[in-house]
Design a protein around this motif. Structure first.
Motif, PDB file in Angstrom:
ATOM      1  N   GLN A  77      18.178  19.809  96.670  1.00  0.00           N
ATOM      2  CA  GLN A  77      19.444  20.521  96.478  1.00  0.00           C
ATOM      3  C   GLN A  77      19.316  21.438  95.268  1.00  0.00           C
ATOM      4  OE1 GLN A  77      23.577  18.917  97.172  1.00  0.00           O
ATOM      5  NE2 GLN A  77      23.617  18.923  94.949  1.00  0.00           N
ATOM      6  N   LYS A  78      19.581  22.706  95.484  1.00  0.00           N
ATOM      7  CA  LYS A  78      19.497  23.701  94.417  1.00  0.00           C
ATOM      8  C   LYS A  78      20.895  24.249  94.139  1.00  0.00           C
ATOM      9  CE  LYS A  78      16.556  25.670  97.123  1.00  0.00           C
ATOM     10  NZ  LYS A  78      15.695  26.688  97.764  1.00  0.00           N
ATOM     11  N   GLU A  95      17.951  20.298  84.972  1.00  0.00           N
ATOM     12  CA  GLU A  95      18.990  21.299  84.731  1.00  0.00           C
ATOM     13  C   GLU A  95      18.605  22.230  83.593  1.00  0.00           C
ATOM     14  OE1 GLU A  95      23.880  21.482  84.381  1.00  0.00           O
ATOM     15  OE2 GLU A  95      22.831  19.556  84.519  1.00  0.00           O
ATOM     16  N   SER A 146      27.779  20.747  86.261  1.00  0.00           N
ATOM     17  CA  SER A 146      26.898  19.575  86.278  1.00  0.00           C
ATOM     18  C   SER A 146      27.140  18.728  87.530  1.00  0.00           C
ATOM     19  CB  SER A 146      27.103  18.725  85.034  1.00  0.00           C
ATOM     20  OG  SER A 146      26.739  19.452  83.889  1.00  0.00           O
ATOM     21  N   ARG A 169      25.198  26.884  96.498  1.00  0.00           N
ATOM     22  CA  ARG A 169      24.158  25.962  96.944  1.00  0.00           C
ATOM     23  C   ARG A 169      23.573  26.485  98.255  1.00  0.00           C
ATOM     24  NH1 ARG A 169      27.703  21.173  95.132  1.00  0.00           N
ATOM     25  NH2 ARG A 169      26.745  20.560  93.168  1.00  0.00           N
ATOM     26  N   LYS A 172      20.330  24.044  88.520  1.00  0.00           N
ATOM     27  CA  LYS A 172      19.957  22.645  88.687  1.00  0.00           C
ATOM     28  C   LYS A 172      19.222  22.430  90.000  1.00  0.00           C
ATOM     29  CE  LYS A 172      23.381  19.727  89.295  1.00  0.00           C
ATOM     30  NZ  LYS A 172      24.500  18.810  89.022  1.00  0.00           N
ATOM     31  N   GLN A 177      15.039   9.423  92.026  1.00  0.00           N
ATOM     32  CA  GLN A 177      15.787  10.671  92.034  1.00  0.00           C
ATOM     33  C   GLN A 177      15.476  11.461  90.773  1.00  0.00           C
ATOM     34  OE1 GLN A 177      20.093  10.528  91.689  1.00  0.00           O
ATOM     35  NE2 GLN A 177      20.319  12.384  92.914  1.00  0.00           N
ATOM     36  N   ILE A 215      16.664  14.874  88.628  1.00  0.00           N
ATOM     37  CA  ILE A 215      17.662  15.921  88.411  1.00  0.00           C
ATOM     38  C   ILE A 215      17.206  16.740  87.211  1.00  0.00           C
ATOM     39  CG2 ILE A 215      20.074  16.462  87.892  1.00  0.00           C
ATOM     40  CD1 ILE A 215      20.844  13.765  89.102  1.00  0.00           C
ATOM     41  N   TYR A 259      11.140  19.405  82.386  1.00  0.00           N
ATOM     42  CA  TYR A 259      10.739  18.111  82.952  1.00  0.00           C
ATOM     43  C   TYR A 259       9.234  18.125  83.131  1.00  0.00           C
ATOM     44  CZ  TYR A 259      10.054  14.387  86.414  1.00  0.00           C
ATOM     45  OH  TYR A 259       9.614  13.261  87.077  1.00  0.00           O
ATOM     46  N   GLU A 265      17.794  18.992  92.446  1.00  0.00           N
ATOM     47  CA  GLU A 265      17.836  17.546  92.636  1.00  0.00           C
ATOM     48  C   GLU A 265      16.994  17.187  93.853  1.00  0.00           C
ATOM     49  OE1 GLU A 265      22.034  15.994  92.284  1.00  0.00           O
ATOM     50  OE2 GLU A 265      22.467  18.152  92.243  1.00  0.00           O
TER      51      GLU A 265
END
Length: 253
Positions: free
Chosen positions: A90-91, A227, A253, A162, A212, A223, A225, A13, A214
């Motif tokens: 969030q991981k 991955e 996912s 998580r 991932k 947002q 995301i 990203y 988020e």
């Protein structure tokens, strides 16, 4: 083990504020006291690939692969730092662990801080254990009919994890606390299972991936995301254990 050639990192990203790469297992994020034989670090590699200075937003242990975030300016790094502090990111990690760990739940087990010999030299070793919470979910289990030690078969679990808090080695220590350590973990793992895994599968690594992340973008407020994909060694394990990668992707996912 040092990299023989300069790695080219996969960019997962990138916008004008943030870049995320897929860090391979074995690569340090930045220099540390353990890196005397290393010449490549994620920080410098990302800087060279994007052509500008970057700011690491978090860290992954050297043996852990997966999503690694960098800010592209100091202000974004500050804003993203607050996102981490406020636990608004969030991981999701995936691990291959020893044994059959079933179901799902919360690991609420405080951890003594792991101190860096240089960076934490002024921190008291008597500091009280810190809050540490990880949610876990068992995705798949498998067995190989091969005797190792006193057991007549080798059992594995594919785990989704998580972390709520961000203690050093938290996931590794929490799974070891449950007596289901991550395969390939030389610090907290199984001294019979790890050598078997190396011999049977033909490679040595920690089977833990930051799959991932988020979060809400601090500038665009959209947002995000991001991955990472399972690499060839993970796919080799899935094939050996008769796990369908498509099924795994749907579960992770």
């Amino acid at each position: 083990m040092p990299f023989d050639e300069k790695p080219i990192l996969t960019i997962l990203y990138q916008d004008e504020y943030i870049v995320a790469v897929d860090k391979p297992a074995g690569l340090f994020v930045h220099r540390s006291y353990m890196d005397k034989d290393e010449i490549y670090f994620a920080l410098q590699l990302v800087r060279d690939q994007v052509g500008k200075y970057v700011y690491p937003l978090h860290r992954l242990d050297r043996p852990t692969s997966g999503v690694l975030l960098f800010g592209l300016n100091e202000e974004v790094a500050r804003l993203m730092g607050q996102v981490f502090i406020d636990k608004k990111i969030q991981k999701t990690y995936i691990a291959l662990s020893r044994g059959h760990l079933l179901g799902e739940g919360e690991i609420d087990h405080p951890l003594k801080e792991k101190l860096d010999k240089l960076g934490d030299k002024n921190v008291s070793p008597d500091k009280a254990p810190q809050e540490a919470v990880t949610y876990f979910e068992s995705l798949l289990t498998a067995s190989l009919p091969i005797q190792v030690g006193k057991f007549d078969s080798v059992r594995y679990s594919l785990m989704k994890l998580r972390p709520v808090t961000g203690r050093r080695h938290q996931i590794r220590r929490h799974l070891a606390h449950l007596r289901h350590p991550i395969i390939g973990d030389i610090n907290y793992g199984d001294n019979k299972q790890n050598p078997f895994f190396i011999k049977h599968f033909g490679f040595k690594r920690l089977m833990l991936i930051a799959k991932k992340v988020e979060f809400i973008h601090p500038i665009t407020k959209c947002q995000v995301i991001i991955e990472a994909s399972f690499d060839q060694q993970w796919l080799q394990v899935f094939d050996e254990l008769a796990w369908d990668p498509k099924t795994i992707n749907s579960l992770t996912s």
